[in-house]
Design an enzyme around this catalytic site. Structure first.
Site, PDB file in Angstrom:
ATOM      1  N   HIS A  32       0.856  -1.190   0.000  1.00  0.00           N
ATOM      2  CA  HIS A  32       0.000   0.000   0.000  1.00  0.00           C
ATOM      3  C   HIS A  32       0.895   1.244   0.000  1.00  0.00           C
ATOM      4  CE1 HIS A  32      -3.791  -2.124   1.812  1.00  0.00           C
ATOM      5  NE2 HIS A  32      -3.272  -2.780   0.782  1.00  0.00           N
ATOM      6  N   GLU A  71       1.017   3.904   1.835  1.00  0.00           N
ATOM      7  CA  GLU A  71       1.557   4.327   3.134  1.00  0.00           C
ATOM      8  C   GLU A  71       2.685   3.399   3.588  1.00  0.00           C
ATOM      9  OE1 GLU A  71      -1.599   3.759   2.243  1.00  0.00           O
ATOM     10  OE2 GLU A  71      -3.017   4.843   3.496  1.00  0.00           O
ATOM     11  N   CYS A  76      -5.976   2.374   5.627  1.00  0.00           N
ATOM     12  CA  CYS A  76      -6.687   1.140   5.971  1.00  0.00           C
ATOM     13  C   CYS A  76      -6.095   0.613   7.288  1.00  0.00           C
ATOM     14  CB  CYS A  76      -6.528   0.126   4.840  1.00  0.00           C
ATOM     15  SG  CYS A  76      -4.909  -0.660   4.813  1.00  0.00           S
ATOM     16  N   CYS A 109      -2.284  -0.052   7.203  1.00  0.00           N
ATOM     17  CA  CYS A 109      -1.449   1.146   7.160  1.00  0.00           C
ATOM     18  C   CYS A 109      -1.536   1.948   8.459  1.00  0.00           C
ATOM     19  CB  CYS A 109      -1.841   1.994   5.961  1.00  0.00           C
ATOM     20  SG  CYS A 109      -1.525   1.143   4.403  1.00  0.00           S
TER      21      CYS A 109
HETATM   22 ZN   LIG Z   1      -3.421   0.417   3.504  1.00  0.00          ZN
END
Ligand SMILES: [Zn+2]
Length: 165
Positions: free
Chosen positions: A62, A64, A92, A95
C-alpha cells in the site's frame, strides 16, 4: 502538545496534494490502486510512496507502507518521530497499524473510507471484522496453547541484542 489542526492553504495542503498527485499518476502507471502517500519530517519530504500491489504481487504494498519503508530506510531508523504521514486516502487498518509501529506524530488524509469504498476498496469491512471475537471472523484465528511456545520470548528477554520498539 495537541496535534495541529489541518489548515487548507498551508504546507499541509501542499503535501496532501502531492500524495493525491502520486495517486493520480499511479492510475496511468498501473502499479496498483489510486493511492499515494508522502512522509514529512522537520518540514521536508523524506519519502514518497504509491500503491504497488499489482506490480509487485504484494498485497501489503500500500502507498503508506511503501512510504513508511522508504522513510525508515532514508533516516536509518525504525521510528519516524515527529513525522507526518500524508495519505491520499484514509489509511486502511494495515497502514494505520504501520503508522503506529512507526510512531508517526500525525496523519492527514484526503478521501475518506466511504469514498474509497465507492470505488471498490472496502476498508470498512476490515474495521468491522477486527471488532469481532477472533473465532467469529471470516478467517478463523485459533489459539493453540503449546507448552514451549514462550521459549523465543524468554530468549529475547535475555538477549543483549534486544531493542525496544
Ligand atoms: Zn493500507
Amino acid at each position: 502538545m495537541p496535534p495541529r489542526p489541518f489548515s487548507p492553504g498551508t504546507q499541509d495542503e501542499a503535501f496532501l496534494r502531492r500524495a493525491l498527485e502520486l495517486a493520480q499518476e499511479n492510475v496511468a502507471k498501473g502499479d496498483g490502486g489510486p493511492f499515494g502517500a508522502v512522509i514529512v519530517q522537520d518540514g521536508r519530504v523524506i519519502a514518497e510512496g504509491w500503491n504497488k500491489v499489482i506490480a509487485t504481487h504484494d498485497p501489503t504494498a500500500h502507498a503508506e507502507i511503501e512510504a513508511i519503508r522508504a522513510a525508515c530506510r532514508q533516516i536509518q531508523h525504525f521510528h519516524l518521530s515527529g513525522a507526518t504521514l500524508y495519505a491520499s486516502s484514509e489509511p486502511c487498518p494495515l497502514c494505520l497499524a504501520a503508522a503506529y509501529w512507526a510512531k508517526v506524530a500525525r496523519i492527514v488524509y484526503a478521501n475518506d473510507r466511504n469514498e474509497a469504498a465507492a470505488v471498490g476498496f472496502c476498508d470498512d469491512d476490515l474495521y468491522q471484522e477486527f471488532r469481532l471475537p477472533p473465532e467469529s471472523r471470516r478467517i478463523p484465528c485459533q489459539h493453540l496453547n503449546l507448552k514451549d511456545a514462550s521459549a523465543p520470548f524468554e530468549a529475547w528477554r535475555k538477549s543483549p541484542r534486544k531493542q525496544n520498539y
